[in-house]
Write a protein that holds these residues in place. Structure first.
Motif, mmCIF file in Angstrom:
data_model
loop_
_atom_site.group_PDB
_atom_site.id
_atom_site.type_symbol
_atom_site.label_atom_id
_atom_site.label_comp_id
_atom_site.label_asym_id
_atom_site.label_seq_id
_atom_site.Cartn_x
_atom_site.Cartn_y
_atom_site.Cartn_z
ATOM 1 N N THR A 17 8.235 18.542 9.240
ATOM 2 C CA THR A 17 7.499 19.798 9.410
ATOM 3 C C THR A 17 6.278 19.663 10.305
ATOM 4 N N GLY A 18 5.814 18.413 10.513
ATOM 5 C CA GLY A 18 4.620 18.204 11.321
ATOM 6 C C GLY A 18 3.345 18.575 10.589
ATOM 7 N N ILE A 19 3.394 18.640 9.263
ATOM 8 C CA ILE A 19 2.250 19.056 8.441
ATOM 9 C C ILE A 19 1.837 17.887 7.551
ATOM 10 N N PHE A 20 0.534 17.741 7.290
ATOM 11 C CA PHE A 20 0.090 16.721 6.330
ATOM 12 C C PHE A 20 -0.660 17.389 5.183
ATOM 13 N N CYS A 21 -0.557 16.768 3.990
ATOM 14 C CA CYS A 21 -1.064 17.362 2.752
ATOM 15 C C CYS A 21 -1.849 16.356 1.922
ATOM 16 N N ARG A 22 -2.532 16.872 0.916
ATOM 17 C CA ARG A 22 -3.114 16.036 -0.119
ATOM 18 C C ARG A 22 -2.023 15.685 -1.128
ATOM 19 N N PRO A 23 -2.164 14.588 -1.886
ATOM 20 C CA PRO A 23 -1.100 14.191 -2.822
ATOM 21 C C PRO A 23 -0.893 15.162 -3.972
ATOM 22 N N GLU B 131 0.831 -1.202 0.000
ATOM 23 C CA GLU B 131 0.000 0.000 0.000
ATOM 24 C C GLU B 131 0.866 1.253 0.000
ATOM 25 N N ASN B 132 1.907 1.257 0.834
ATOM 26 C CA ASN B 132 2.798 2.403 0.891
ATOM 27 C C ASN B 132 3.533 2.613 -0.430
ATOM 28 N N ALA B 133 3.914 1.519 -1.076
ATOM 29 C CA ALA B 133 4.593 1.630 -2.366
ATOM 30 C C ALA B 133 3.685 2.288 -3.399
ATOM 31 N N THR C 90 3.473 5.915 -2.643
ATOM 32 C CA THR C 90 4.704 6.596 -3.043
ATOM 33 C C THR C 90 4.671 6.965 -4.512
ATOM 34 N N LYS C 91 4.302 6.001 -5.368
ATOM 35 C CA LYS C 91 4.254 6.267 -6.810
ATOM 36 C C LYS C 91 3.208 7.319 -7.148
ATOM 37 N N ALA C 92 2.064 7.237 -6.499
ATOM 38 C CA ALA C 92 1.007 8.211 -6.765
ATOM 39 C C ALA C 92 1.427 9.602 -6.298
ATOM 40 N N ARG C 93 2.106 9.671 -5.145
ATOM 41 C CA ARG C 93 2.551 10.972 -4.620
ATOM 42 C C ARG C 93 3.564 11.616 -5.560
#
Length: 482
Positions: free
Chosen positions: A39-45, A13-15, A18-21
């Protein structure tokens, strides 16, 4: 005993994430979130921020889970907002959509575009100046001038036809625009005098390698007599687009890495959109290196790969759906025979003006005529008595056509609700009609049998599983021969 499979699934799933990101494919927006440890921040891909290193990120399926672990939502992409809300779409999404609307030809007024975006003209101007350094009008004018430049250099259209196609009201407007944005004149761009004709001739490039032999054979096997023709180096067909009839011929040129396209239309107002559809149909935007790497991670060996694999699509979603329904539980050859009957009985005959000039490009169909693929309303109102197939399948085709009469883009749920249409048909429609690059036809008999003979892990090929489907179709013949 259960820990290892769970760990393995998590790794896979992580792989995929990674490719999608790394690809920033917008089709994955909202399906997962990327948290940055440093950074302690989360984002959309699809966040436009600089991509962090892989060792510094964690993936979450839900924004709430990232927030529960102490990550703060990014202020640029707003991952904490509701999907499709104003906050979710954000400034960057608005700018991207504005650019798309401003790039359309024929052009719309700035006031209409602002209204479609749900913002004021003043705010639209502010966004574009901040993001691009120019006003919406300047961007629109530059884009139009550059498209005119392409037509002047690569087509045999008269200057009057080019001015009309691009949306100028006079030759003087065309002259001024080319001088302003290209620092030259239309006459200088056109290096030599040519015979004025209605054909548009363009060259469409791709990123090599491009396996034309595979694409050619794929299209040849599915070609409709009287509507399509495939030769050693060329694909040609008749089509309709927004009520206009047309014909194009795309000749592969391996040395120049592209296709020389000759295009004829009854009305040039749809020229720009038709060109974009030809690019998508021939899959000219694909990145073969990314696709090849993805297929190898799914378990295929380098020697098993078809180099330069492409996904040849149908001309439209409606056409691909009809082909898929007709092709259920029969061979490709039998399906094409029935689709050919559909085209010859219900397809709109090509207009005389187009047929006169392009008659040699397409093979002769019924009674030496050429046809466009039938429109949804024509199919919906026919009893389809000429088709040799079960009554239930004819009913499915009619109901499918009725959906397209009611909605230009029916939902997947509406399509699946039709009796006789199952997951395979919908998947095929998404792969070839909607040009979705991540459809694995696991329910396809050939795909399933081929995958069983090979150590394949389809999920590892995401987000390019449509190409894995094509590759398994291709390998099935080789396996049977060995």
């Amino acid at each position: 005993m259960s820990a290892q499979p769970a760990s393995h699934a998590h790794s896979i799933e992580n792989a995929m994430y990674t490719k999608a990101r790394l690809s920033r494919d917008p089709r994955f927006d909202g399906t997962f979130f990327v948290a940055v440890k440093t950074t302690g921040i989360f984002c959309r891909p699809i966040c436009p921020a600089k991509l962090p290193k892989e060792e510094n990120v964690s993936y979450y399926q839900h924004a709430t889970a990232a927030m529960a672990d102490g990550y703060r939502p990014c202020l640029r992409c707003r991952p904490d907002s509701a999907p499709q809300s104003a906050a979710w779409l954000g400034v960057n999404a608005t700018v991207n959509r504005a650019i798309s609307l401003l790039s359309a030809i024929p052009v719309e007024s700035i006031s209409v575009i602002a209204a479609r975006l749900g913002i004021s003209e003043r705010y639209l101007n502010k966004l574009l100046v901040e993001e691009l350094g120019m006003s919406p009008k300047q961007f629109q004018s530059m884009n139009r001038a550059l498209f005119a430049k392409q037509l002047i250099q690569q087509s045999h259209l008269s200057m009057t036809d080019i001015a009309f196609t691009v949306g100028y009201q006079s030759l003087r407007q065309l002259q001024r625009a080319v001088e302003q944005y290209c620092n030259t004149t239309p006459s200088k761009l056109r290096k030599q005098n040519v015979v004025v004709q209605k054909d548009v001739q363009l060259f469409l490039s791709y990123r090599p390698p491009y396996n034309w032999e595979y694409v050619r054979q794929f299209l040849l096997t599915r070609a409709i007599d009287g509507m399509e023709k495939v030769t050693d180096d060329t694909y040609s067909r008749w089509f309709e687009w927004e009520g206009e009839s047309g014909h194009f011929s795309a000749k592969h040129d391996a040395e120049r890495r592209g296709f020389a396209v000759t295009l004829r239309l009854t009305n040039l107002r749809v020229l720009h959109r038709v060109i974009e559809n030809i690019k998508a149909m021939l899959d000219l935007h694909a990145d073969p290196a990314l696709i090849s790497d993805s297929l190898q991670k799914a378990g295929l060996l380098q020697k098993q790969l078809t180099q330069g694999l492409r996904l040849p699509s149908a001309w439209s979603v409606f056409e691909s759906g009809c082909r898929a329904i007709v092709g259920q539980q029969v061979s490709v050859k039998a399906a094409i025979g029935q689709v050919t009957l559909l085209v010859h009985h219900l397809g709109n005959p090509v207009s005389a003006s187009l047929n006169e000039q392009s008659n040699s490009e397409i093979g002769k169909g019924k009674e030496n005529a050429q046809f466009n693929f039938p429109l949804p309303d024509v199919v919906a109102n026919s009893d389809l008595a000429f088709l040799r197939m079960p009554a239930a399948r004819k009913a499915a085709i009619k109901q499918f056509a009725q959906l397209f009469c009611q909605h230009s883009t029916p939902s997947h749920d509406e399509i699946l609700a039709i009796k006789g249409i199952g997951p395979w048909t919908l998947d095929y429609l998404q792969m070839r009609g909607e040009r979705n690059p991540d459809i694995y036809l696991g329910g396809d008999l050939i795909v399933r049998k081929t995958a069983e003979r090979l150590p394949i892990f389809p999920e590892q090929a995401a987000p390019w599983r449509s190409y894995l489907t094509l590759q398994l179709w291709q390998l099935s013949d080789l396996i049977e021969q060995s």
